[in-house]
Design a protein around this motif. Structure first.
Motif, mmCIF file in Angstrom:
data_model
loop_
_atom_site.group_PDB
_atom_site.id
_atom_site.type_symbol
_atom_site.label_atom_id
_atom_site.label_comp_id
_atom_site.label_asym_id
_atom_site.label_seq_id
_atom_site.Cartn_x
_atom_site.Cartn_y
_atom_site.Cartn_z
ATOM 1 N N LEU A 1 27.168 63.292 89.259
ATOM 2 C CA LEU A 1 26.428 63.696 88.066
ATOM 3 C C LEU A 1 27.347 63.757 86.851
ATOM 4 O O LEU A 1 27.012 63.247 85.772
ATOM 5 C CB LEU A 1 25.772 65.060 88.299
ATOM 6 N N VAL A 2 28.506 64.373 87.017
ATOM 7 C CA VAL A 2 29.455 64.497 85.907
ATOM 8 C C VAL A 2 29.967 63.127 85.473
ATOM 9 O O VAL A 2 30.039 62.821 84.271
ATOM 10 C CB VAL A 2 30.628 65.411 86.305
ATOM 11 N N LEU A 3 30.326 62.282 86.442
ATOM 12 C CA LEU A 3 30.844 60.952 86.110
ATOM 13 C C LEU A 3 29.787 60.099 85.424
ATOM 14 O O LEU A 3 30.067 59.433 84.418
ATOM 15 C CB LEU A 3 31.356 60.262 87.372
ATOM 16 N N GLY A 4 28.581 60.093 85.966
ATOM 17 C CA GLY A 4 27.512 59.299 85.370
ATOM 18 C C GLY A 4 27.172 59.775 83.972
ATOM 19 O O GLY A 4 27.000 58.964 83.050
ATOM 20 N N SER A 5 27.089 61.087 83.777
ATOM 21 C CA SER A 5 26.782 61.646 82.457
ATOM 22 C C SER A 5 27.888 61.331 81.464
ATOM 23 O O SER A 5 27.630 61.030 80.288
ATOM 24 C CB SER A 5 26.592 63.164 82.562
ATOM 25 N N SER A 6 29.133 61.393 81.931
ATOM 26 C CA SER A 6 30.266 61.117 81.057
ATOM 27 C C SER A 6 30.255 59.675 80.568
ATOM 28 O O SER A 6 30.486 59.404 79.383
ATOM 29 C CB SER A 6 31.577 61.411 81.805
ATOM 30 N N VAL A 7 29.973 58.755 81.477
ATOM 31 C CA VAL A 7 29.917 57.337 81.088
ATOM 32 C C VAL A 7 28.730 57.096 80.157
ATOM 33 O O VAL A 7 28.845 56.382 79.151
ATOM 34 C CB VAL A 7 29.811 56.432 82.328
ATOM 35 N N GLY A 8 27.579 57.696 80.472
ATOM 36 C CA GLY A 8 26.404 57.523 79.620
ATOM 37 C C GLY A 8 26.641 58.014 78.206
ATOM 38 O O GLY A 8 26.131 57.428 77.240
ATOM 39 N N ALA A 9 27.444 59.080 78.076
ATOM 40 C CA ALA A 9 27.718 59.639 76.747
ATOM 41 C C ALA A 9 28.577 58.706 75.903
ATOM 42 O O ALA A 9 28.628 58.852 74.673
ATOM 43 C CB ALA A 9 28.413 60.997 76.892
ATOM 44 N N ARG A 10 29.238 57.742 76.531
ATOM 45 C CA ARG A 10 30.074 56.799 75.781
ATOM 46 C C ARG A 10 29.242 55.843 74.931
ATOM 47 O O ARG A 10 29.801 55.102 74.115
ATOM 48 C CB ARG A 10 30.933 55.986 76.752
ATOM 49 N N PHE A 11 27.936 55.815 75.115
ATOM 50 C CA PHE A 11 27.091 54.867 74.390
ATOM 51 C C PHE A 11 26.657 55.399 73.022
ATOM 52 O O PHE A 11 25.853 54.750 72.349
ATOM 53 C CB PHE A 11 25.855 54.516 75.222
ATOM 54 N N SER A 12 27.164 56.548 72.623
ATOM 55 C CA SER A 12 26.847 57.062 71.289
ATOM 56 C C SER A 12 27.349 56.071 70.243
ATOM 57 O O SER A 12 28.505 55.631 70.286
ATOM 58 C CB SER A 12 27.504 58.425 71.071
ATOM 59 N N GLY A 13 26.490 55.712 69.313
ATOM 60 C CA GLY A 13 26.869 54.771 68.277
ATOM 61 C C GLY A 13 26.745 53.320 68.678
ATOM 62 O O GLY A 13 27.134 52.429 67.914
ATOM 63 N N THR A 14 26.216 53.057 69.877
ATOM 64 C CA THR A 14 26.034 51.688 70.349
ATOM 65 C C THR A 14 24.582 51.261 70.116
ATOM 66 O O THR A 14 23.667 52.067 70.230
ATOM 67 C CB THR A 14 26.354 51.592 71.857
ATOM 68 N N HIS A 15 24.376 49.989 69.776
ATOM 69 C CA HIS A 15 23.030 49.479 69.537
ATOM 70 C C HIS A 15 22.428 48.915 70.819
ATOM 71 O O HIS A 15 23.129 48.365 71.680
ATOM 72 C CB HIS A 15 23.067 48.387 68.466
ATOM 73 N N TRP A 16 21.112 49.032 70.934
ATOM 74 C CA TRP A 16 20.394 48.510 72.107
ATOM 75 C C TRP A 16 20.627 47.016 72.285
ATOM 76 O O TRP A 16 20.690 46.526 73.408
ATOM 77 C CB TRP A 16 18.892 48.781 71.962
ATOM 78 N N SER A 17 20.756 46.289 71.189
ATOM 79 C CA SER A 17 20.942 44.839 71.273
ATOM 80 C C SER A 17 22.218 44.494 72.030
ATOM 81 O O SER A 17 22.258 43.513 72.785
ATOM 82 C CB SER A 17 20.987 44.224 69.870
#
Length: 336
Positions: free
Chosen positions: A229-245
């Motif tokens: 849970l911690v690892l997955g959440s941490s990686v997911g948080a890296r997408f801040s400022g990233t565009h869907w495209s």
């Protein structure tokens, strides 16, 4: 930071529950990753405290180490045809994957880690320590894992009526607590000896040592799921400022790589099965880069020796970990 971490983990927990309901492989990692990634792309501020992240990495190392059995690796000698096939397969995956992901406009080092044939957890940890962009690596490995495990489960469904994963114990016994106490010590020793990724390799060594001393232990489910849970959440948080495209663009190449991995594995398994007495399905499960636990369970329900399958996956994991410095060097030369 505490509030942001708590908010992120709550979102990740929700994603883990949803992924579990849909029976996704590594549900508590992939579900958390996708949920936090989605809200991060939507503009929500997310993040996980680095200290908590390192503890989760240590637990992951302990979990992987507990699955390394020297007796299983020794057995590989008698299965040398499929071991050689696995080595060739790893090379093809790295070269082919590198070619595919460089077309996705990611850097050479990121392309190399995206092409790692297996072990999403280890690839993310190793890539992060090498200053790689874990966003694209997470996307490629998530697609690869879901595609490969789903394909293997679909294959198994033609032979058996039910394909389920066995659960781990939920309570924490005295024996289970021993490696949890030894892991920080091995972390400290690895750091003292200047071993790369000490928070990962130190606890992994602790888990492997205890497992091979004949002490039968297994980390409780809640400990493993919390680390995921911690690892997955941490990686997911890296997408801040990233565009869907950008996500869609890299995701297309990730799906191509996943299909490439399945097709090449099937061809290699057919070749080994045609010149040996090993069955096609057994070799295929040993080669395809899915999760060790998932592949082992699928092998058992198909009446295939799980030791044969697991030993190949453990060897590949160890090779990938120790060949990382060479991979990074090659990637840096390609970028120069």
């Amino acid at each position: 930071m505490a509030k942001k971490t708590l908010r992120t983990l709550v979102l990740g927990c929700l994603g883990g529950v949803i992924a579990t309901l849909f029976s996704l492989p590594l549900a508590w990692m992939l579900g958390a990753l996708f949920m936090v990634m989605a809200v991060s792309l939507g503009g929500v501020k997310t993040g996980v405290d680095k200290r908590l992240h390192r503890v989760a990495i240590a637990l992951l190392g302990l979990f992987i180490g507990s699955r390394i059995q020297a007796s299983e690796l020794v057995s590989l000698v008698q299965w040398y045809p499929s071991v050689l096939a696995m080595l060739v397969y790893m090379g093809l995956m790295l070269v082919g994957g590198y070619f595919i992901f460089t077309r996705a406009s990611v850097g050479p080092m990121d392309a190399m880690f995206c092409a790692y044939p297996g072990s999403m957890n280890s690839a993310l940890v190793l890539a992060e320590r090498a200053n790689g962009d874990v966003r694209w690596i997470a996307i490629s490995h998530s697609l690869r894992l879901v595609t490969v495990v789903s394909g293997a489960a679909l294959l198994a469904s033609f032979f058996v009526d039910d394909v389920t994963l066995q659960s781990s114990p939920v309570s924490l016994s005295l024996m289970d607590g021993l490696p949890l106490l030894l892991a920080p010590v091995c972390w400290w020793l690895a750091r003292l000896l200047r071993i790369p990724i000490p928070e990962f390799l130190g606890p992994m060594a602790a888990g492997a040592i205890i497992a091979n001393l004949g002490m039968n232990y297994s980390l409780p489910t809640w400990v493993v799921f919390t680390a995921f849970l911690v690892l997955g959440s941490s990686v997911g948080a890296r997408f801040s400022g990233t565009h869907w495209s950008q996500v869609v663009s890299v995701g297309r190449f990730g799906m191509v790589y996943a299909l490439f991995a399945l097709i090449v594995a099937a061809l290699m398994a057919w070749l080994v099965a045609s010149i040996t007495q090993l069955s096609f399905v057994a070799v295929l499960l040993a080669l395809i880069p899915g999760g060790v636990g998932e592949m082992a369970v699928i092998a058992m329900v198909m009446d295939i020796d799980p030791v044969y399958v697991v030993s190949h996956h453990v060897l590949r994991l160890l090779l990938l970990i120790f060949m990382t410095p060479l991979v990074i060097r090659i990637a840096k030369q390609a970028a120069a």
